[in-house]
Write a protein that holds these residues in place. Structure first.
Motif, PDB file in Angstrom:
ATOM      1  N   SER A  14      -0.376   2.401  -5.406  1.00  0.00           N
ATOM      2  CA  SER A  14      -0.643   1.170  -6.235  1.00  0.00           C
ATOM      3  C   SER A  14       0.648   0.676  -7.086  1.00  0.00           C
ATOM      4  N   LEU A  15       0.622  -0.711  -7.118  1.00  0.00           N
ATOM      5  CA  LEU A  15       1.583  -1.428  -7.927  1.00  0.00           C
ATOM      6  C   LEU A  15       1.699  -0.882  -9.250  1.00  0.00           C
ATOM      7  N   LEU A  16       0.712  -0.272  -9.823  1.00  0.00           N
ATOM      8  CA  LEU A  16       0.511   0.026 -11.278  1.00  0.00           C
ATOM      9  C   LEU A  16       1.394   1.521 -11.609  1.00  0.00           C
ATOM     10  N   GLY A  17       1.998   1.937 -10.430  1.00  0.00           N
ATOM     11  CA  GLY A  17       2.685   3.144 -10.577  1.00  0.00           C
ATOM     12  C   GLY A  17       1.661   4.264 -10.373  1.00  0.00           C
ATOM     13  N   GLY A  18       2.474   5.588 -10.547  1.00  0.00           N
ATOM     14  CA  GLY A  18       1.576   6.658 -10.449  1.00  0.00           C
ATOM     15  C   GLY A  18       1.672   7.264  -9.050  1.00  0.00           C
ATOM     16  N   ARG A  19       0.503   7.862  -8.493  1.00  0.00           N
ATOM     17  CA  ARG A  19       0.513   8.474  -7.110  1.00  0.00           C
ATOM     18  C   ARG A  19       1.397   7.397  -5.965  1.00  0.00           C
ATOM     19  N   PHE A  20       2.189   8.486  -5.144  1.00  0.00           N
ATOM     20  CA  PHE A  20       2.718   7.406  -4.174  1.00  0.00           C
ATOM     21  C   PHE A  20       2.841   8.430  -2.850  1.00  0.00           C
ATOM     22  N   SER A  21       3.033   7.821  -1.686  1.00  0.00           N
ATOM     23  CA  SER A  21       3.020   8.604  -0.430  1.00  0.00           C
ATOM     24  C   SER A  21       4.190   7.907   0.334  1.00  0.00           C
ATOM     25  N   ILE A  22       5.455   8.650   0.593  1.00  0.00           N
ATOM     26  CA  ILE A  22       6.360   7.992   1.315  1.00  0.00           C
ATOM     27  C   ILE A  22       5.905   7.708   2.761  1.00  0.00           C
ATOM     28  N   ALA A  23       5.248   8.753   3.285  1.00  0.00           N
ATOM     29  CA  ALA A  23       4.603   8.605   4.797  1.00  0.00           C
ATOM     30  C   ALA A  23       4.065   7.341   4.824  1.00  0.00           C
ATOM     31  N   ALA A  24       3.012   7.059   4.072  1.00  0.00           N
ATOM     32  CA  ALA A  24       2.074   6.043   4.148  1.00  0.00           C
ATOM     33  C   ALA A  24       2.931   4.729   4.241  1.00  0.00           C
ATOM     34  N   SER A  25       3.972   4.700   3.228  1.00  0.00           N
ATOM     35  CA  SER A  25       4.607   3.474   3.113  1.00  0.00           C
ATOM     36  C   SER A  25       5.562   3.249   4.311  1.00  0.00           C
ATOM     37  N   VAL A  26       5.954   4.147   5.169  1.00  0.00           N
ATOM     38  CA  VAL A  26       6.612   4.169   6.452  1.00  0.00           C
ATOM     39  C   VAL A  26       5.738   3.525   7.293  1.00  0.00           C
ATOM     40  N   LEU A  27       4.567   4.173   7.614  1.00  0.00           N
ATOM     41  CA  LEU A  27       3.517   3.590   8.125  1.00  0.00           C
ATOM     42  C   LEU A  27       2.993   2.234   7.991  1.00  0.00           C
ATOM     43  N   GLY A  28       3.110   1.702   6.745  1.00  0.00           N
ATOM     44  CA  GLY A  28       2.873   0.207   6.272  1.00  0.00           C
ATOM     45  C   GLY A  28       3.922  -0.445   6.960  1.00  0.00           C
ATOM     46  N   ALA A  29       5.307  -0.210   6.830  1.00  0.00           N
ATOM     47  CA  ALA A  29       6.364  -0.966   7.364  1.00  0.00           C
ATOM     48  C   ALA A  29       6.144  -0.793   8.828  1.00  0.00           C
TER      49      ALA A  29
END
Lengths: 320, 341
Positions: free
Chosen positions: B265-280
């Motif tokens: 979420s752009l509102l901050g808080g929980r994040f997943s680096i693996a998911a972002s890599v997949l997104g890219a």
């Protein structure tokens, strides 16, 4: 008394006019767009060189891509009473008012490299290259080189919708029209950049049987060609032999590639727009003869036979 | 352990499905898409192209994820890429060794991150404005370094980073894989990730409960700057030259998009680096797919936008709620919640 005064002022005026006609003490203002590309930097360098050779006092103003800066620069040139103004317009519209001011001050304005949407009488002439012709020269070279053999061409276009991309495509296609042995099999945009040129070429190579189906590459500018050459090499093919490479602009790096046998031809978009501009300006100021409204610069074709290393050395110092 | 893996996969499921659909769709349009072969001792094929071409955005997305998790944003990454590319090219051409060049370049990236971090954490400027400063100025700085021209170099070591290969994989892929795993381990095997999330959810509350937020925030922007520096070196090494005008241009937007597609979420808080890599990787798969498809270039952006809207809609909680409602078995006499109580 009155008569004498008039006579004296007329003499002074004549002296002034005569003085300005000789190039020695000409003052010319140059409003440049900025330095967004190597070509633009080379144009600035060459304009300064040309002015120096002719003993013209060049007043240079960098607009940093903003029209309001260019308008400010032109007004300041008018206030300084320069003999002429060179303008490389950043956009096509919105020049009428400031050009009218220059006209009222009887200062001729010469457009460099791009034209404007303004009544033609507001400027002296425009010195530009013919983009369609450039594409055409590249196309003709390819037609002559393959000499009737069947050839699949891939095309790296410029930024979608930009006028160089549209016109260079048009000119190239016109040169290929009616030649059944040449076919453009893939055409994609590489945004005029090396990175995108390389990326798109990689996909062309994959899509056309590892590149075995491709006989020539036409890139709308040299930078994309330089990127594509790397992609061809990495795919295990020889650029310049397995795949012919022809592009436009004639920036120094493509001459290095040509010297290495990796590129075949390039069509020059000369950065020396100021030379022809100063020439017509000199004639105009001397004889008052209006030049044609459009002066087309030469679109010179360079191939591997033109001693590419020598041209590279010449061009290297121009700030490309 | 199995349950950890299962929750992890569950988190990545939407992205994996989206990627699978895209890859399936491209291989229908272009049959040779899945072909892989060994050429010159390295893997060669469109799938490898996706991993390789996606490298800059993947790297940017790794840093961007952590920044976004702190409820921030880093618009300057594209410009920092251009600066670092320019720095590495000018150092290597002026005769410095590869090690010196890389060290200084990464230090410059870190410095850019510190600048952003101080503006955000110490001066309390909104992240979007604070990083906008460097986004605008950075490209100018890069142009100053290269003097407006494309600075080309021939150092084999530096070029290796862009187009060499290791264990059959292109170097950029190796770099982002190793770096991504490293960052993920550091933030997840320590409390760092949780603290970052805490700052993102409520900066004041975390400060009050003893988290030293300024340092954490600066560290997040430093990580982003470091990622941008690595991406910048890769982009320059790839074309054997630093193109200050175009390197990393608009990539900050792709990186933000990758994070969003990854479900952070752009509102901050929980994040997943693996998911972002997949997104890219999803974004790059779309790009490569479009190039292979042979559509006229006028359609590129439209197709890309349409696919991304589709993915985002699939992910939206409201759509999922509607979908669950529609697909719910309408068994008669099923007790409602109230009756069950």
């Amino acid at each position: 008394m009155k008569f004498v005064k008039a006579l004296a002022s007329a003499t002074i005026l004549a002296a002034c006019t005569f003085g300005s006609a000789s190039a020695a003490d000409l003052v010319v203002g140059f409003s440049q767009i900025g330095s967004e590309s190597g070509w633009r930097a080379a144009e600035t360098t060459l304009t300064k060189q040309q002015a120096e050779q002719r003993g013209i006092d060049l007043k240079f103003a960098d607009a940093q891509q903003k029209q309001e800066n260019q308008i400010k620069a032109i007004r300041s040139f008018i206030a300084q009473g320069v003999n002429a103004i060179l303008l490389a317009p950043v956009v096509a519209t919105g020049w009428d008012e400031v050009l009218q001011e220059a006209k009222d001050a009887e200062i001729p304005v010469i457009l460099l490299d791009r034209t404007v949407d303004a009544p033609k009488e507001l400027y002296l002439t425009a010195v530009t290259s013919d983009l369609v012709h450039e594409g055409n020269v590249a196309g003709k070279w390819l037609v002559d080189t393959v000499a009737g053999k069947s050839c699949n061409v891939v095309e790296l276009q410029g930024t979608t919708g930009s006028s160089p991309a549209i016109d260079r495509k048009k000119g190239f296609e016109a040169a290929l029209a009616g030649k059944d042995n040449l076919k453009i099999v893939r055409s994609q945009t590489g945004d005029f950049t090396r990175t995108k040129g390389k990326e798109v070429m990689e996909s062309f190579l994959k899509a056309e049987d590892g590149g075995k189906n491709i006989c020539a590459l036409y890139a709308h500018n040299d930078d994309m060609a330089v990127g594509a050459i790397q992609a061809i090499k990495e795919a295990g093919l020889k650029p310049g032999k397995d795949i012919l490479v022809v592009s436009i602009d004639a920036v120094p790096d493509i001459f290095q590639a040509m010297a290495a046998g990796e590129a075949n031809a390039t069509v020059e978009l000369t950065p020396n727009m100021a030379g022809p501009a100063f020439d017509v300006l000199a004639t105009y100021l001397k004889d008052g003869k209006e030049p044609a409204k459009w002066i087309q610069t030469e679109s010179k074709l360079y191939t591997q036979a033109d001693d590419p290393m020598k041209v590279y050395e010449e061009k290297k110092g121009l700030g490309y | 352990m199995t349950s950890t893996v299962r929750t992890y996969l569950g988190r990545l499921l939407p992205q994996l499905i989206a990627l699978a659909i895209i890859i399936a769709a491209i291989s229908i349009i272009f049959p040779g898409f899945l072909n892989l072969q060994i050429q010159n001792g390295r893997l060669y094929g469109s799938l490898i192209d996706i991993l390789n071409r996606g490298a800059p955005v993947v790297l940017l997305a790794i840093g961007m994820t952590v920044v976004i998790a702190t409820k921030g944003i880093d618009l300057s990454v594209g410009a920092v890429m251009a600066i670092c590319g320019a720095v590495s090219a000018s150092l290597i051409t002026s005769g410095h060794s590869l090690a010196e060049t890389l060290l200084v370049t990464l230090a410059v990236g870190v410095l850019c991150g510190v600048w952003n971090g101080i503006l955000v954490a110490v001066l309390d400027i909104q992240p979007i404005i604070a990083t906008l400063v460097l986004m605008v100025a950075g490209r100018g700085i890069a142009q100053l370094i290269t003097e407006g021209a494309i600075l080309t170099f021939n150092d084999p070591g530096l070029i290796f980073i862009g187009s060499g290969s290791f264990l059959g994989l292109p170097m950029p892929v190796v770099i982002w894989l190793v770096f991504g795993i490293l960052v993920a381990l550091v933030v997840r095997q320590t409390a760092l990730g949780m603290l970052v999330e805490a700052v993102g959810v409520n900066r004041e509350a975390s400060t009050l409960s003893g988290v030293f937020t300024p340092v954490l925030l600066i560290a997040a922007y430093v990580l982003s700057g470091l990622c941008a520096a690595i991406a910048g070196v890769i982009a320059a090494a790839d074309i054997k030259g630093a193109d200050a005008n175009n390197a990393g241009l608009w990539l900050e937007l792709d990186a933000i998009l990758a994070v969003v597609v990854g479900g952070t979420s752009l509102l901050g808080g929980r994040f997943s680096i693996a998911a972002s890599v997949l997104g890219a990787i999803i974004i790059q798969a779309i790009n490569t797919g479009i190039l292979l498809s042979g559509f006229p270039p006028e359609f590129n952006l439209i197709i890309k936008a349409a696919i991304i809207v589709f993915i985002l809609v699939l992910q939206s909680p409201r759509f999922r709620a509607v979908f669950t409602f529609v697909s719910m078995p309408r068994a008669a006499g099923r007790p409602t919640e109230r009756e069950a109580k």
